[in-house]
Design a protein around this motif. Structure first.
Motif, PDB file in Angstrom:
ATOM      1  N   ARG A 106      40.319  47.671  38.949  1.00 55.08           N
ATOM      2  CA  ARG A 106      39.646  46.566  39.640  1.00 55.08           C
ATOM      3  C   ARG A 106      39.932  45.305  38.840  1.00 55.08           C
ATOM      4  O   ARG A 106      39.532  45.202  37.664  1.00 55.08           O
ATOM      5  CB  ARG A 106      38.143  46.838  39.717  1.00 55.08           C
ATOM      6  CG  ARG A 106      37.310  45.592  39.962  1.00 55.08           C
ATOM      7  CD  ARG A 106      35.835  45.905  40.136  1.00 55.08           C
ATOM      8  NE  ARG A 106      35.595  46.523  41.432  1.00 55.08           N
ATOM      9  CZ  ARG A 106      34.783  47.545  41.626  1.00 55.08           C
ATOM     10  NH1 ARG A 106      34.116  48.069  40.633  1.00 55.08           N
ATOM     11  NH2 ARG A 106      34.635  48.036  42.835  1.00 55.08           N
ATOM     12  N   SER A 147      36.509  43.447  52.230  1.00 53.93           N
ATOM     13  CA  SER A 147      35.848  43.793  50.983  1.00 53.93           C
ATOM     14  C   SER A 147      34.407  43.342  51.086  1.00 53.93           C
ATOM     15  O   SER A 147      33.977  42.802  52.094  1.00 53.93           O
ATOM     16  CB  SER A 147      36.533  43.115  49.805  1.00 53.93           C
ATOM     17  OG  SER A 147      35.971  41.836  49.598  1.00 53.93           O
ATOM     18  N   ARG A 148      33.682  43.594  50.030  1.00 54.50           N
ATOM     19  CA  ARG A 148      32.296  43.155  50.029  1.00 54.50           C
ATOM     20  C   ARG A 148      32.184  41.649  50.007  1.00 54.50           C
ATOM     21  O   ARG A 148      31.190  41.079  50.376  1.00 54.50           O
ATOM     22  CB  ARG A 148      31.593  43.687  48.769  1.00 54.50           C
ATOM     23  CG  ARG A 148      31.327  45.146  48.794  1.00 54.50           C
ATOM     24  CD  ARG A 148      30.839  45.566  47.437  1.00 54.50           C
ATOM     25  NE  ARG A 148      31.863  45.272  46.424  1.00 54.50           N
ATOM     26  CZ  ARG A 148      32.067  46.017  45.354  1.00 54.50           C
ATOM     27  NH1 ARG A 148      31.323  47.062  45.127  1.00 54.50           N
ATOM     28  NH2 ARG A 148      33.004  45.705  44.489  1.00 54.50           N
ATOM     29  N   TRP A 149      33.207  41.010  49.457  1.00 54.93           N
ATOM     30  CA  TRP A 149      33.050  39.597  49.114  1.00 54.93           C
ATOM     31  C   TRP A 149      33.536  38.640  50.168  1.00 54.93           C
ATOM     32  O   TRP A 149      32.846  37.743  50.615  1.00 54.93           O
ATOM     33  CB  TRP A 149      33.826  39.284  47.834  1.00 54.93           C
ATOM     34  CG  TRP A 149      33.424  40.125  46.684  1.00 54.93           C
ATOM     35  CD1 TRP A 149      33.999  41.281  46.292  1.00 54.93           C
ATOM     36  CD2 TRP A 149      32.342  39.887  45.796  1.00 54.93           C
ATOM     37  NE1 TRP A 149      33.369  41.783  45.203  1.00 54.93           N
ATOM     38  CE2 TRP A 149      32.338  40.939  44.860  1.00 54.93           C
ATOM     39  CE3 TRP A 149      31.386  38.878  45.675  1.00 54.93           C
ATOM     40  CZ2 TRP A 149      31.414  41.019  43.837  1.00 54.93           C
ATOM     41  CZ3 TRP A 149      30.485  38.948  44.655  1.00 54.93           C
ATOM     42  CH2 TRP A 149      30.494  40.013  43.752  1.00 54.93           C
ATOM     43  N   SER A 157      42.530  41.892  54.217  1.00 50.04           N
ATOM     44  CA  SER A 157      41.766  42.702  53.306  1.00 50.04           C
ATOM     45  C   SER A 157      40.283  42.603  53.623  1.00 50.04           C
ATOM     46  O   SER A 157      39.745  41.523  53.841  1.00 50.04           O
ATOM     47  CB  SER A 157      42.048  42.196  51.895  1.00 50.04           C
ATOM     48  OG  SER A 157      40.968  42.481  51.065  1.00 50.04           O
ATOM     49  N   GLY A 184      40.915  41.571  43.964  1.00 52.07           N
ATOM     50  CA  GLY A 184      42.052  42.457  44.139  1.00 52.07           C
ATOM     51  C   GLY A 184      41.959  43.782  43.414  1.00 52.07           C
ATOM     52  O   GLY A 184      41.019  44.069  42.669  1.00 52.07           O
ATOM     53  N   ARG A 185      42.931  44.609  43.678  1.00 51.00           N
ATOM     54  CA  ARG A 185      43.061  45.961  43.137  1.00 51.00           C
ATOM     55  C   ARG A 185      44.497  46.203  42.753  1.00 51.00           C
ATOM     56  O   ARG A 185      45.406  45.665  43.387  1.00 51.00           O
ATOM     57  CB  ARG A 185      42.757  46.981  44.242  1.00 51.00           C
ATOM     58  CG  ARG A 185      41.359  47.391  44.494  1.00 51.00           C
ATOM     59  CD  ARG A 185      40.698  48.105  43.363  1.00 51.00           C
ATOM     60  NE  ARG A 185      39.343  48.444  43.767  1.00 51.00           N
ATOM     61  CZ  ARG A 185      38.375  47.569  43.981  1.00 51.00           C
ATOM     62  NH1 ARG A 185      38.606  46.271  43.833  1.00 51.00           N
ATOM     63  NH2 ARG A 185      37.184  47.958  44.336  1.00 51.00           N
ATOM     64  N   LEU A 197      41.316  53.406  49.326  1.00 58.85           N
ATOM     65  CA  LEU A 197      41.279  54.182  48.084  1.00 58.85           C
ATOM     66  C   LEU A 197      39.939  54.907  48.042  1.00 58.85           C
ATOM     67  O   LEU A 197      38.906  54.314  48.364  1.00 58.85           O
ATOM     68  CB  LEU A 197      41.376  53.259  46.878  1.00 58.85           C
ATOM     69  CG  LEU A 197      42.728  52.555  46.673  1.00 58.85           C
ATOM     70  CD1 LEU A 197      42.560  51.401  45.702  1.00 58.85           C
ATOM     71  CD2 LEU A 197      43.752  53.563  46.179  1.00 58.85           C
ATOM     72  N   ARG A 254      38.892  42.248  38.985  1.00 57.53           N
ATOM     73  CA  ARG A 254      37.796  41.359  38.597  1.00 57.53           C
ATOM     74  C   ARG A 254      37.191  41.735  37.247  1.00 57.53           C
ATOM     75  O   ARG A 254      36.931  40.890  36.405  1.00 57.53           O
ATOM     76  CB  ARG A 254      36.719  41.384  39.685  1.00 57.53           C
ATOM     77  CG  ARG A 254      35.542  40.480  39.432  1.00 57.53           C
ATOM     78  CD  ARG A 254      34.713  40.336  40.695  1.00 57.53           C
ATOM     79  NE  ARG A 254      34.330  41.632  41.252  1.00 57.53           N
ATOM     80  CZ  ARG A 254      33.260  42.324  40.883  1.00 57.53           C
ATOM     81  NH1 ARG A 254      32.456  41.848  39.955  1.00 57.53           N
ATOM     82  NH2 ARG A 254      32.980  43.480  41.441  1.00 57.53           N
ATOM     83  N   ASP A 267      35.992  38.472  45.230  1.00 59.53           N
ATOM     84  CA  ASP A 267      37.112  39.382  45.457  1.00 59.53           C
ATOM     85  C   ASP A 267      38.361  39.004  44.676  1.00 59.53           C
ATOM     86  O   ASP A 267      38.914  37.924  44.827  1.00 59.53           O
ATOM     87  CB  ASP A 267      37.417  39.382  46.951  1.00 59.53           C
ATOM     88  CG  ASP A 267      38.789  39.914  47.261  1.00 59.53           C
ATOM     89  OD1 ASP A 267      39.262  40.783  46.512  1.00 59.53           O
ATOM     90  OD2 ASP A 267      39.337  39.466  48.262  1.00 59.53           O
TER      91      ASP A 267
END
Ligand SMILES: Nc1ncnc2c1ncn2[C@@H]1O[C@H](COP(=O)(O)OP(=O)(O)O)[C@@H](O)[C@H]1O
Ligand SMILES: Nc1ncnc2c1ncn2[C@@H]1O[C@H](COP(=O)(O)OP(=O)(O)O)[C@@H](O)[C@H]1O
Ligand SMILES: Nc1ncnc2c1ncn2[C@@H]1O[C@H](COP(=O)(O)OP(=O)(O)O)[C@@H](O)[C@H]1O
Lengths: 114, 484, 484, 484, 114, 114
Positions: free
Chosen positions: A103, E37-39, E35, E91-92, A64, A105, E89
């Motif tokens: 998002r 991600s940053r986390w 996935s 999700g989106r 995205l 979170r 993390d």
């Protein structure tokens, strides 16, 4: 907001991840899939029976992104698959519009959620 | 018509000893196939599992043909060039010759050991087969050092040469009554001849052939721990035949060797587990760590199994496991150990563990552990070995063990190096990088877990395609990478 | 130099019996590793396979160390406190002591059985090892009740205690010449000492430790039926050593025990299959049902293997399979059986099946099944056991079997309970829920089928990360759930 | 109280021979379970793995019950209708009767072989069990021809009939002292009775039952090569018991048979590997090809193992492997071999390989390979077999071998055909197409690698659903197809 | 007509399914993916070698829905991932437009086919 | 440019591939997923415990296509699943807009890249 989807070779995954991270887009999903194309196809042999694998494993990358990053990201993704493997199946990148992103979170909506 | 047959000669034959020898040999065979084949097959990356297993099956077969045609007699026959050690006939290598005729049904015999051990109670075939399974497992062990890049074709050429030149000589010197046997060095069932030698050969071969692809080294996760456990379990229990079969009689020392084998292994496994708990970076016990510890225990007790008592077995297990654990974590980070890509770490779990066990025989051998009881002859005394801690502080046995070890290391290293270099003149030892990218599919057109979507050629009007060239199949090879 | 050695003593030794004892013990060892390890490893959810297998490997090792250092003599040595039963010396537990020295090479001996069976034909090492593999498999069996939540650390502490306190006493009472042996209760090779005890211990332990996560109970599908079949096959054939080794001689009764073992197993497997066909909710025969039936057959014939004839073996298989099938489907729905989370149902396939077999000895034992033939002494008669159907309608043997069973159940249940509670004072018996969410990855940093995308730390400039805390790896743990 | 027992009779008994016979039998048992079960389980498509393995476990059990209740005596008991061959009593089939009583502990005996071989050194139970594992593996072998469409229920009915009618007669004629034994035809351990028969039966059964679904034939990739290797390794080493146990004594010929078995196998494996390298369309060596070669070697030496010398063993391995390789690649493309869907190709690796080995006995049998040495009676001579190349150019043995083979083929083909047709009158031999689409899930409600997302019924308020009808589960069955 | 796509944790699958079913949207597809991600990121250790799994298993949920249900569905999906796992993390959820939908069984087009 | 997405039964894969190839659209991706719907659901039984599989394996087919091919392709895909399996779950086909497509091998953009 857009969704960039790229079909890449599994061996390009690391390069791709690093390039995206360097660009500042660490978030992504990677989906294993099978890709059919004009090019890729190989044989396997079990007990003398020759079998065709005409779907080969590829990875689908979904990112995205904000509208302004799109050209750069597409360029970046399109560049990775190219050099050494020229000549046969090298993947596709496409872009589609996204209407809303959340998002989970934080509950943030829209561009800040990307 | 009533005929008069007997099942076997009534003298010089014991069906009990024969039964045990065949059983022990079968257990050792199972350690190779399927034991090592699936342990290694599960430990390597998914892309190399088929190649690894086929190398194991092929090597097992090749060694047997070589063994039957000439090599058994190089390890256990008459000395090629006779020498004398301590007044007894000796030598460095046996005279090559076939072991194929009906004469193999006669009583077993290792010429240079005549009179040094009780006469065999079974036929030469049984001895031949028992020694074969040892000869066969050795290249399978050091296969662990070179998988992931070695050419399959080169493997088919190198294994027979290696068995002939390297293994036979090591075996002859220690087991065939050759030089080091004459000197009094001992190797109960292969700590040197098999494990130290495999560790050395693997390390040298890995150095000569060069490392795996950087990609493979960086993504070296195993593919199936259930199969690792399957193979490991078979190894452990199969080792009862490995060490239990080596006295050649189903006597008390065979049973003691079995017990010691298990005790040392249990101790070594637990030590590795505890060190992983206490000292590893992540402070967690692991299954593959436990299996490493297990292998170290099995290997380290091998040269000592019937010579030490139960306490000695525990000590060997504990000491060697601590040493090899440390080497695995620390030594591997330095010097040539860092540079040479020994895929599965054979140099540690077999090389160092075998060496350590062999040397510790010089310390822990208990003279009360009777390998063969005394006969009735006057002044006859039992056969056993005496280490430093039990023998008036004599280092004699230790030095013999050390020198024998150095000989095995040197001969194996040089032999392996020369064989590889010479074969390397005629063929590539290493697969081309493009093939390495793909692995099994490029080398054998097979995958270890074949996709269920494959379609028979010709079926469903699928257009004909060319056989998978490395180039093409390269992409498919990474299929591992595409599974979550 | 010509030396005079003999392979083993010429009296009190038979290489055939020794060969068989070592072989049988090795087969039983294989039942644990890899047998049970991979059967259980395949039967549990994917997230627990590594933990399960490592528990099996560790317990096997721990039991051996304990066995060698003190516990063997608690099961088979001199009685600690001497009592008298029927005029013969007896007791409830042996005196602890090491079984490590060179003296283990001497002729085997179980003090309280002196004169009650023919003198052993092999060394104490062989006896020690044979009894070890039995001691080792028992905690591995009841591991099946507690997997999926038990703390690995607690397991390492509890197994040695359990072997020492619970197993040794059960073994001494029935096999070491202790109280119930003196009373005439029999357990051919462990229907009580091993299986009834394992079923009881597992059930109690499962109750004390508490159930698995609700999530795990609701998603308890196995992960690999090929490995279940691998383990199951090894169990079946390994059982030839389990029951065939127990007469301690490769005599006719050993062969009869092997045959009976297989017959009862075949019958029990088929009965389970047919009951699944006819009575299960989905009316389909299943592989895992067949394996359950197989285990029931193996377990139920164990206390009876050399005492019943072939017809008796069929009856035991049929009866016990029908009983356990019913218990599995019905009893499990009620009372404490519903509440206690016995992960793999050990209380049914081992507890109930072992009990049933032991009691049926009291009915089906055939006095013509000769365990040991009569010697030459005048008035000497063979040793065999007589059940109700063959013995003038005497219930005597049945009552002995029943009382022995109750003793084993009581001692095991209390012992297990106390050990767990006491250990529970010093450490958690149960993993924290967060760790349970993840499973193997949180406990061992390993997965049974490691993803091939993992990258070595340091490679490719991957930024350093902290070791997986349970919290973190929680998400990864569910990877099972993400595969189609 | 001091009792006087002995472990076994002091005459007519050898603990060594008994130990070996039980060990050999156990090894053969392991070849079936888990050996063949997981070899076949890994070789079939994922959707048929559970069905295949359950068929193996069930058949093993069924054969034992039948064997104990009546069939053992049909293969090895007194002739039903006595005839005379060459002046000795003979027959075509034994008289059915149970082998269940305590009498099975008496000395073993095959009535028609009395005096033609040394008296047995163990009990009838041991003989019974050894012959059972052979009887059991035979239908498991030809299961390979019919998997992927045969009704499980029909399998349960056909196996007992087949063992009774076909197997017993073949065994009696060659091993029970029946017609072809009297004529001098030999089958060391089952090249004809087991492998030729299995190849024939499988082929006939495949023809009668009809082919698999077209979809399944077109997507016939195996599912797990690690398990194939596991099973294959167990087969190889288990064969040491298969051929080594058949002289019934742990004598020199047993050891020679073991060696020959391994040599022929190694040669055959390597020949197949080389032919794949040199002549296969893709010019690559394959693991499954090597395993095929291995099986051919094991099978082809089976009728010859103790009759040929080592050179003969190499020749048999090489010749048969070349023949079967050619048949596999070429014969399979023509004539009825093209039409009949023999799923795993049993007719080649067992049928043709067994036939080839049996005939080659007529050429390569070496009279110096002594099966039983001569006794002390005057004029007594040893028992061995003489082939063309060693016997003054006499084709006699060859013709005997050929006629015996034709008898086995004819009897097996006709028997199998009739059994299938008759059973086919009462039940469907073939599963309905809808069930075939799905495979394991439709037949057994199980999958070989169960998805970890399954949820217990009742859990989490999942609404109740009807049991999977074939229709419904059809979609799920293709889950294989949905994995990359 | 819209397509709602959510990236969720595997352990939230059941909750998600139940919530969607309760809402009256039983149809969905669930795609396992990895996935980045940053986390999320964890370590695995094999034979003392420390390996990083920086892609972790997640599930992608795709639900076709009518425009009017979108806000509710997004809210529903965005809520599930949140509570207990806050902090890393989570999700989106995103929405994209769909031009046409066909129910294969009946051939129905458009909104009724959803 | 559009993206056509179809959820099909695994056993229809070959028919689908052949139909697409015949139509002149060899490129595609095939993604295994689990599909939840009103219909599909089956039981499995392990050691007498009855478990529900209420997500069943399906394949997701994604095909990039030019606008003018859309009706034909949708028709084609919608037809495949129908005949023999009528009555229960038979899949969905949907269409979404794509803003840009890049063929990695050549760098071509837009319609020629499809
Ligand atoms: N730009 C993106 N494109 C696609 N998916 C993304 C993107 N960013 C995040 N995600 C997905 O959303 C999940 C949550 O994102 P992450 O950045 O880890 O957490 P958060 O947004 O809560 O800080 C990730 O697992 C990833 O799969
Ligand atoms: N709302 C939806 N969003 C996404 N996929 C859906 C949706 N509804 C159905 N599907 C997909 O379409 C397939 C067919 O839907 P289903 O409701 O089972 O059958 P039908 O629509 O024919 O009654 C399902 O397997 C599911 O994957
Ligand atoms: N029409 C399409 N729709 C979806 N994916 C496509 C399409 N065409 C190609 N692809 C994907 O892009 C990859 C490259 O396409 P291919 O035709 O093989 O190579 P090229 O376009 O470079 O000639 C394929 O593996 C396939 O996954």
């Amino acid at each position: 907001m857009k969704l960039i989807t790229a079909v890449i070779r599994p061996e390009d995954l690391e390069t791709t991840r690093r390039a995206l991270a360097a660009f500042g887009a660490p978030g992504m999903t990677v989906t294993p899939l099978l890709s059919g194309s004009r090019w890729n196809r190989h044989l396997e042999v079990y007990r003398a029976e020759v079998l065709v694998a005409d779907l080969v494993p590829r990875l689908r990358i979904d990112v995205l992104a904000n509208d302004e990053d799109i050209p750069d990201l597409v360029g970046l993704l399109a560049r990775i698959g190219r050099p050494p493997h020229g000549g046969d199946d090298t993947g596709r990148v496409w872009i589609s519009a996204v209407e809303q992103v959340v998002r989970v979170r934080t509950g943030e909506h829209g561009e800040p959620a990307i | 018509m009533h005929l008069d047959y007997i099942p076997y000669p009534t003298t010089g034959y014991s069906s009990g000893d024969a039964a045990w020898q065949l059983t022990a040999a079968t257990l050792v065979g199972l350690m190779s196939l399927p034991g090592l084949a699936v342990l290694y097959g599960g430990l390597v990356q998914k892309k190399w599992a088929v190649n690894t297993m086929l190398m194991a099956f092929s090597a097992f077969s090749l060694v047997l043909i070589v063994w039957a045609l000439w090599a058994f007699n190089m390890g256990f026959g008459h000395p090629w060039i006779k020498t004398t050690v301590n007044g007894s006939p000796s030598g460095f290598l046996g005279k090559p010759g076939p072991a194929l005729g009906a004469g193999q049904e006669a009583q077993a015999d290792i010429p240079l050991l005549d009179g040094l051990m009780p006469p065999f109670n079974f036929s030469q075939s049984a001895l031949f087969y028992f020694q074969f399974v040892f000869a066969a497992i050795t290249p399978l062990l050091w296969l662990g050092s070179v998988i992931g890049r070695m050419s399959f074709k080169a493997w088919l050429v190198i294994v027979p040469l290696w068995t002939t030149i390297v293994y036979s000589a090591d075996a002859f010197m220690l087991w065939g009554g050759g030089y080091w046997a004459g000197k009094g060095a001992v190797d109960y069932s292969g700590g040197y001849v098999i494990h130290l030698s495999a560790g050395t050969a693997g390390f040298v071969a890995a150095a000569v052939i060069g490392p795996r692809l950087r990609r493979d080294r960086e993504h070296g996760a195993p593919n199936n721990l259930l199969l690792c456990a399957t193979g490991a379990g078979i190894l452990w229990l199969g080792w009862n035949g490995f060490n239990g079969g080596d006295p050649y009689f189903a006597g008390a020392d065979a049973a003691a060797a079995v017990v010691n084998t298990n005790i040392a292994t249990a101790a070594a496994l637990l030590v590795w587990l505890i060190m992983d708990y206490a000292l590893s970076p992540t402070k967690k016990p692991t299954l593959l760590g436990a299996i490493n510890g297990m292998i170290v225990g099995l290997v380290t007790i091998t040269p000592a199994a019937g010579y030490v008592n139960g306490m000695g077995a525990i000590c060997l297990g504990v000491i060697s496991s601590a040493i090899v654990w440390t080497a695995w974590y620390k030594l591997s980070k330095v010097w040539i150990f860092k540079k040479v890509d020994d895929t599965l770490g054979v140099v540690y779990t077999h090389g160092i563990a075998g060496l350590s066990g062999g040397l510790l025989v010089g310390l822990f051998a208990d003279p009360n552990m009777i390998v063969y009881p005394a006969g009735k002859a006057k002044g006859s005394s039992a056969f056993s070995v005496t280490g430093l801690f039990y023998g008036n502080h004599s280092w004699h046995q230790f030095w013999m063990q050390l020198f024998a070890a150095l000989t095995v290391i040197a001969w194996t290293a040089i032999g392996t190096f020369v064989i590889l270099r010479v074969v390397g003149l005629f063929m590539k030892l290493r697969l081309p990088d493009q093939v390495l990218e793909t692995g099994d599919l490029a080398v054998h057109d097979e995958e270890v877990y074949p996709p269920q979507t494959l379609t028979a050629v010709g079926a469903a009007a699928a257009p004909a395609v060319a056989p998978a060239a490395a180039e093409e199949s390269e992409s498919a090879a990474s299929s591992g990478a595409s599974e979550p």
